[in-house]
Design a protein around this motif. Structure first.
Motif, PDB file in Angstrom:
ATOM      1  N   ASN A 498      74.173  15.420  89.217  1.00  0.00           N
ATOM      2  CA  ASN A 498      74.310  16.100  90.347  1.00  0.00           C
ATOM      3  C   ASN A 498      73.519  17.365  90.211  1.00  0.00           C
ATOM      4  N   GLU A 499      72.817  17.593  91.215  1.00  0.00           N
ATOM      5  CA  GLU A 499      71.934  18.820  91.338  1.00  0.00           C
ATOM      6  C   GLU A 499      72.606  19.971  91.691  1.00  0.00           C
ATOM      7  N   LYS A 500      72.582  21.240  91.084  1.00  0.00           N
ATOM      8  CA  LYS A 500      73.316  22.464  91.360  1.00  0.00           C
ATOM      9  C   LYS A 500      72.164  23.436  91.638  1.00  0.00           C
ATOM     10  N   GLU A 501      72.419  24.664  91.892  1.00  0.00           N
ATOM     11  CA  GLU A 501      71.249  25.707  92.109  1.00  0.00           C
ATOM     12  C   GLU A 501      70.412  25.958  91.085  1.00  0.00           C
ATOM     13  N   ARG A 502      71.029  26.019  89.940  1.00  0.00           N
ATOM     14  CA  ARG A 502      70.249  26.612  88.795  1.00  0.00           C
ATOM     15  C   ARG A 502      70.389  25.591  87.701  1.00  0.00           C
ATOM     16  N   GLU A 503      71.335  24.482  87.901  1.00  0.00           N
ATOM     17  CA  GLU A 503      71.358  23.482  86.582  1.00  0.00           C
ATOM     18  C   GLU A 503      71.690  22.149  87.342  1.00  0.00           C
ATOM     19  N   GLU A 505      74.217  19.077  86.455  1.00  0.00           N
ATOM     20  CA  GLU A 505      75.602  18.611  86.248  1.00  0.00           C
ATOM     21  C   GLU A 505      75.581  17.059  86.007  1.00  0.00           C
ATOM     22  N   THR A 574      76.482  20.567  81.734  1.00  0.00           N
ATOM     23  CA  THR A 574      75.694  21.007  82.498  1.00  0.00           C
ATOM     24  C   THR A 574      74.410  21.315  81.354  1.00  0.00           C
TER      25      THR A 574
END
Length: 620
Positions: A498-503, A505, A574
């Motif tokens: 999954n794509e997060k704001e700054r990383e 996962e 992450t």
């Protein structure tokens, strides 16, 4: 004297005209070569007897008699004058062509009156005047000088020096606005040649470059992990970065004009000032260790720290001292660690002996294990002869235990490298989804044997991360391999990104028996096993998750586990997204760290590209 033109002059021209002036004759003589001559001649009537006397050199009494016609001929050699005239004409033609075709604006100005006598096409386009309009102007009327008095002073200097060069000279155009020019004045007899070069665009580019450098400098200063300051030659602060300002409990812009006495106890301020004087006098960079505490925290021992400061003298182009640049960082923890290491030197040696022993034993076991595995495979493949069902089972058990022992040895070697800080990351830009897919493809046959449902859920477009691809493959292999080992036949494994704001996962979930809550905090420890699987089957070495955690942390990531007994487990880690700024910071931090560890100097070279965005768009 058998010259055709001369004979023609004597026989045909003189009798009719009586007098001939400047008759030009060109002739090549045997001894003196080609010459150009002017002939002047006239016809005279002289008594024949006098002619005879002149020829004989004898004087006799005059006696009236018959007259004879003579020619008086004067010959002037004008070869050199003619050559000079031709060269002068060619020189004038060359100057005229150069004057008219020059890319610089050229003006010819009367040296006494200041009148503009001539202009070329470039000057007309540059300033917007027609040739006729230029003829009506004085030099000071286009802003080259203020007035007639300044012009006379300029001419006096020009007579003395021959050439004058002015930089950044504003010149008025016909439309009103001035342009920035570079001017050369050249002394030429009665006139002055004025060369005008438009440098407006160049000055704009220089200004843009200076601004870009200022931005780069500010970006560098703000992104350096340490605390940075700049002082003038009197040790008065000029500027600092945010990190240093926070220590001093001010805003960065408030530091200008202040000194160390405004922030530090007197003994420290005096010490810092003496260091500054010594460094600026010697012009040598120094690396200093100092006590560090601001005035308000002096009585609070917890606020006192030890800093490492690099002070660099700043010189101008002429080599004069302008001030001092300082970079400092807190080394309190490092000094405490060094002290602890000194106090525990024996423990350190024992730990090193343990690591060396593990590494040596692991290497020594590899060769016999490889041989045993090869021979076990030969026997299992029935090359020496047929095996009974029971014998084949025994051989497979031997192979399984050899593989388990090989994994244990490889894990021990990895742990030894991590402990010795010899494990290095070789980072490149790679697509994380491609790495995950490659591991899934490799381990798919293992899941098929146990009829495990394998799902890959990538909620992310192709994403480049700045990582060590081999180590990320090892992380996925450990996690997915564990999930396969501890999931019963017919179970399910899900790999999710999954794509997060700054990383980004990543997780691996299984439907195995799960892990008890009290053991969740221990699973990343070394040699930890909790018997998630009962009965026969592959056993872990107890090092896989410990190594996985170390590899994730080496990438500045986080890792954690979630589990419920009877329902399965999920391990998530992450990885930071790649940005130009983060890559720049990491490179600078690593370089500083390496320089400190090896006691080396570090240089940072920044290239500034003018109009970078336009260039980037043009080059796609």
């Amino acid at each position: 004297w058998n010259i055709p033109n001369l004979l023609q002059l004597l026989k045909k021209i003189i009798p009719g005209k009586k007098v001939v002036k400047d008759y030009e004759v060109e002739h090549k003589f045997e001894q003196i070569g080609k010459r150009v001559m002017h002939l002047n001649a006239c016809q005279l009537r002289v008594p024949k007897k006098i002619v005879t006397m002149i020829a004989a050199g004898v004087r006799e009494e005059e006696e009236e008699e018959e007259e004879e016609e003579l020619i008086l001929l004067a010959i002037e050699d004008i070869t050199e004058r003619k050559r000079l005239q031709v060269e002068l004409k060619e020189s004038e033609d060359r100057y005229h062509r150069a004057f008219e075709t020059s890319r610089d604006g050229l003006l010819l100005v009367h040296k006494t009156e200041g009148d503009i006598l001539n202009s070329n096409e470039s000057a007309q386009k540059l300033l917007g005047y027609s040739p006729e309009e230029f003829l009506k102007k004085k030099l000071w009327e286009i802003g080259m000088v203020k007035n007639d008095l300044d012009f006379q002073g300029m001419m006096s200097r020009l007579e003395r020096d021959g050439v004058i060069h002015y930089e950044d000279t504003p010149v008025k155009t016909k439309k009103g606005p001035s342009i920035t020019t570079e001017v050369f004045l050249v002394n030429k007899a009665k006139v002055m040649q004025c060369n005008i070069r438009d440098i407006t665009q160049r000055k704009q580019m220089e200004t843009e470059l200076v601004r870009a450098k200022e931005v780069q400098y500010r970006t560098l200063i703000e992104n350096l992990p340490g605390k940075v300051f700049l002082k003038d030659r009197n040790s008065v602060y000029i500027s600092c970065n945010e990190n240093y300002a926070k220590d001093l409990k001010i805003k960065p812009e408030e530091i200008a004009g202040k000194t160390d006495h405004d922030f530090f106890p007197t003994h420290l301020a005096e010490k810092y000032r003496e260091d500054d004087k010594r460094i600026m006098k010697s012009r040598e960079t120094e690396n200093l260790e100092d006590e560090y505490v601001i005035i308000g925290d002096y009585l609070n021992e917890a606020k006192k720290s030890i800093i490492n400061t690099v002070k660099v003298p700043v010189l101008d182009k002429a080599g004069n001292i302008m001030g001092l640049f300082g970079l400092l960082w807190d080394i309190t923890e490092r000094k405490k660690a060094e002290e602890a290491l000194r106090e525990n030197e024996v423990l350190k040696k024992i730990n090193q002996l343990k690591s060396d022993f593990v590494s040596m034993v692991s290497h020594e076991l590899r060769t016999p294990l490889t041989t045993m595995k090869e021979f076990a495979s030969i026997v299992s493949d029935e090359i020496p002869g047929k095996l009974t069902k029971e014998q084949k089972e025994y051989v497979d058990i031997i192979k399984g235990n050899i593989d388990r022992l090989s994994r244990l040895i490889n894990n021990l070697l990895d742990i030894s490298k991590i402990e010795a800080r010899k494990m290095e990351l070789k980072k490149t830009l790679v697509d994380i989804t491609n790495l995950a897919n490659s591991v899934i493809s490799t381990l798919k046959p293992e899941t098929d044997k146990k009829h495990i449902e394998f799902k890959a859920l990538f909620h992310i477009p192709p994403q480049n991360l700045y990582v060590d691809s081999d180590k990320i493959v090892q992380i996925f292999t450990n996690l997915i391999g564990n999930a396969i080992k501890f999931t019963q036949d017919g179970g399910k494994i899900t790999v999710e990104i999954n794509e997060k704001e700054r990383e980004v996962e990543c997780s691996v979930a299984d439907t195995g028996v799960g892990i008890a809550r009290e053991n969740l905090d221990k699973i990343f420890g070394r040699f930890q096993q909790f018997d998630r699987v009962t009965g026969p089957g592959a056993k872990g070495t107890g090092l896989g998750l410990a190594i996985t955690k170390e590899l994730v942390q080496m990438h500045n990531g986080k890792i954690w586990a979630e589990s419920e007994v009877g329902k399965g487990s999920k391990i998530t880690f992450t990885l930071a997204k790649y940005t130009a700024e983060s890559l720049f910071k990491e490179c600078v931090n690593n370089a500083i760290k390496a320089a400190m560890e090896k006691n080396l100097k570090m240089s940072l070279i920044i290239f500034s590209v003018v109009k970078f965005n336009e260039l980037k768009e043009e080059l796609s």
